[in-house]
Design a protein around this motif. Structure first.
Motif, PDB file in Angstrom:
ATOM      1  N   VAL A 118       0.812  -1.218   0.000  1.00 43.79           N
ATOM      2  CA  VAL A 118       0.000   0.000   0.000  1.00 43.79           C
ATOM      3  C   VAL A 118       0.845   1.267   0.000  1.00 43.79           C
ATOM      4  N   GLU A 119       2.149   1.126   0.193  1.00 45.19           N
ATOM      5  CA  GLU A 119       3.020   2.302   0.277  1.00 45.19           C
ATOM      6  C   GLU A 119       2.913   3.137  -1.003  1.00 45.19           C
ATOM      7  N   GLY A 120       2.743   4.458  -0.794  1.00 46.06           N
ATOM      8  CA  GLY A 120       2.611   5.366  -1.926  1.00 46.06           C
ATOM      9  C   GLY A 120       1.183   5.586  -2.363  1.00 46.06           C
ATOM     10  N   ARG A 121       0.264   4.727  -1.903  1.00 40.21           N
ATOM     11  CA  ARG A 121      -1.150   4.877  -2.273  1.00 40.21           C
ATOM     12  C   ARG A 121      -2.020   5.230  -1.061  1.00 40.21           C
ATOM     13  N   PHE A 122      -1.643   4.745   0.101  1.00 42.54           N
ATOM     14  CA  PHE A 122      -2.427   4.975   1.320  1.00 42.54           C
ATOM     15  C   PHE A 122      -1.689   5.972   2.206  1.00 42.54           C
ATOM     16  N   THR A 123      -2.477   6.772   2.946  1.00 47.00           N
ATOM     17  CA  THR A 123      -1.904   7.736   3.880  1.00 47.00           C
ATOM     18  C   THR A 123      -2.650   7.649   5.204  1.00 47.00           C
ATOM     19  N   ILE A 124      -1.904   7.498   6.284  1.00 50.15           N
ATOM     20  CA  ILE A 124      -2.505   7.440   7.609  1.00 50.15           C
ATOM     21  C   ILE A 124      -2.331   8.792   8.303  1.00 50.15           C
ATOM     22  N   SER A 125      -3.308   9.154   9.108  1.00 60.13           N
ATOM     23  CA  SER A 125      -3.211  10.370   9.912  1.00 60.13           C
ATOM     24  C   SER A 125      -4.053  10.171  11.167  1.00 60.13           C
ATOM     25  N   ARG A 126      -3.804  11.021  12.166  1.00 56.24           N
ATOM     26  CA  ARG A 126      -4.593  10.927  13.386  1.00 56.24           C
ATOM     27  C   ARG A 126      -4.891  12.322  13.917  1.00 56.24           C
ATOM     28  N   ASP A 127      -6.054  12.446  14.508  1.00 54.72           N
ATOM     29  CA  ASP A 127      -6.476  13.698  15.138  1.00 54.72           C
ATOM     30  C   ASP A 127      -6.696  13.381  16.612  1.00 54.72           C
ATOM     31  N   ASP A 128      -5.734  13.724  17.437  1.00 55.04           N
ATOM     32  CA  ASP A 128      -5.808  13.361  18.841  1.00 55.04           C
ATOM     33  C   ASP A 128      -6.905  14.114  19.584  1.00 55.04           C
ATOM     34  N   ALA A 129      -7.267  15.283  19.091  1.00 53.48           N
ATOM     35  CA  ALA A 129      -8.357  16.028  19.715  1.00 53.48           C
ATOM     36  C   ALA A 129      -9.692  15.296  19.544  1.00 53.48           C
ATOM     37  N   LYS A 130      -9.782  14.493  18.504  1.00 50.73           N
ATOM     38  CA  LYS A 130     -11.020  13.754  18.228  1.00 50.73           C
ATOM     39  C   LYS A 130     -10.872  12.261  18.527  1.00 50.73           C
ATOM     40  N   ASN A 131      -9.707  11.844  19.034  1.00 42.86           N
ATOM     41  CA  ASN A 131      -9.449  10.415  19.276  1.00 42.86           C
ATOM     42  C   ASN A 131      -9.757   9.584  18.035  1.00 42.86           C
ATOM     43  N   THR A 132      -9.304  10.070  16.892  1.00 43.24           N
ATOM     44  CA  THR A 132      -9.658   9.441  15.621  1.00 43.24           C
ATOM     45  C   THR A 132      -8.419   9.250  14.757  1.00 43.24           C
ATOM     46  N   VAL A 133      -8.363   8.102  14.099  1.00 39.02           N
ATOM     47  CA  VAL A 133      -7.328   7.825  13.115  1.00 39.02           C
ATOM     48  C   VAL A 133      -7.999   7.617  11.762  1.00 39.02           C
ATOM     49  N   TYR A 134      -7.317   8.066  10.721  1.00 41.86           N
ATOM     50  CA  TYR A 134      -7.863   7.984   9.366  1.00 41.86           C
ATOM     51  C   TYR A 134      -6.924   7.182   8.470  1.00 41.86           C
ATOM     52  N   LEU A 135      -7.507   6.603   7.429  1.00 43.43           N
ATOM     53  CA  LEU A 135      -6.714   5.961   6.396  1.00 43.43           C
ATOM     54  C   LEU A 135      -7.273   6.407   5.052  1.00 43.43           C
ATOM     55  N   GLN A 136      -6.509   7.258   4.378  1.00 41.91           N
ATOM     56  CA  GLN A 136      -6.874   7.701   3.034  1.00 41.91           C
ATOM     57  C   GLN A 136      -6.319   6.693   2.039  1.00 41.91           C
ATOM     58  N   MET A 137      -7.199   6.072   1.289  1.00 45.91           N
ATOM     59  CA  MET A 137      -6.806   5.029   0.345  1.00 45.91           C
ATOM     60  C   MET A 137      -7.073   5.510  -1.069  1.00 45.91           C
ATOM     61  N   ASN A 138      -6.009   5.694  -1.836  1.00 41.93           N
ATOM     62  CA  ASN A 138      -6.112   6.150  -3.216  1.00 41.93           C
ATOM     63  C   ASN A 138      -5.685   5.049  -4.175  1.00 41.93           C
ATOM     64  N   ALA A 139      -6.060   5.210  -5.414  1.00 42.37           N
ATOM     65  CA  ALA A 139      -5.671   4.253  -6.464  1.00 42.37           C
ATOM     66  C   ALA A 139      -5.971   2.824  -6.038  1.00 42.37           C
ATOM     67  N   LEU A 140      -7.177   2.611  -5.556  1.00 41.74           N
ATOM     68  CA  LEU A 140      -7.527   1.295  -5.026  1.00 41.74           C
ATOM     69  C   LEU A 140      -7.520   0.226  -6.117  1.00 41.74           C
ATOM     70  N   ARG A 141      -7.130  -0.963  -5.715  1.00 49.13           N
ATOM     71  CA  ARG A 141      -7.034  -2.106  -6.612  1.00 49.13           C
ATOM     72  C   ARG A 141      -7.955  -3.217  -6.109  1.00 49.13           C
ATOM     73  N   PRO A 142      -8.356  -4.127  -6.973  1.00 51.99           N
ATOM     74  CA  PRO A 142      -9.186  -5.248  -6.510  1.00 51.99           C
ATOM     75  C   PRO A 142      -8.532  -6.024  -5.368  1.00 51.99           C
ATOM     76  N   GLU A 143      -7.217  -6.125  -5.376  1.00 53.00           N
ATOM     77  CA  GLU A 143      -6.525  -6.866  -4.313  1.00 53.00           C
ATOM     78  C   GLU A 143      -6.529  -6.138  -2.965  1.00 53.00           C
ATOM     79  N   ASP A 144      -7.037  -4.905  -2.943  1.00 54.80           N
ATOM     80  CA  ASP A 144      -7.201  -4.199  -1.673  1.00 54.80           C
ATOM     81  C   ASP A 144      -8.517  -4.585  -0.987  1.00 54.80           C
ATOM     82  N   THR A 145      -9.337  -5.352  -1.667  1.00 45.72           N
ATOM     83  CA  THR A 145     -10.604  -5.798  -1.084  1.00 45.72           C
ATOM     84  C   THR A 145     -10.364  -6.599   0.184  1.00 45.72           C
TER      85      THR A 145
END
Length: 125
Positions: A65-92
């Motif tokens: 997933v390197e180069g396609r996915f980006t992780i981030s976190r917002d500690d004020a909201k106790n939330t982590v995100y995963l932005q997934m771009n250029a998704l492929r069938p094998e990411d299912t």
């Protein structure tokens, strides 16, 4: 009681994007590494997708997933995100939000880390 609740999964076509979110409760969120693990159909082992440290200075990605996915976190909201771009069938698969004292313990899961219930991601044309 620690609770991780994922959202944002769904069905998309190859090449499209999705953003997963995970809201945490019942823990001192600022002290934990958080991230994502996925279970892909047909594969026995779960795969570590990404992880971010409590200081935001240690970020890891799985090779697939390197180069396609980006992780981030917002500690004020106790939330982590995963932005997934250029998704492929094998990411299912099912994407689990995870947490622990390190990326290793988070990806390993209980008893060393904790996991959410999972969000389904389906990449198909």
């Amino acid at each position: 009681q620690v609770q991780l609740v994922e959202s944002g999964g769904g069905l998309v076509q190859p090449g499209e994007s999705l953003r997963l979110s995970c809201a945490a409760s019942g823990l001192a969120y600022d002290y934990y590494f958080v991230g994502w693990v996925r279970q892909v159909p047909g594969k026995e082992r779960r795969e570590g997708v990404s992880c971010i440290s409590n200081q935001h200075d240690n970020i890891q990605y799985g090779k697939s997933v390197e180069g396609r996915f980006t992780i981030s976190r917002d500690d004020a909201k106790n939330t982590v995100y995963l932005q997934m771009n250029a998704l492929r069938p094998e990411d299912t698969g099912i994407y689990y939000c995870v947490g622990g004292a390190s990326c290793g313990s988070a990806w390993y899961g209980p008893p060393f880390g904790f996991w959410g219930q999972g969000a389904h991601v389906n990449v198909s044309s």
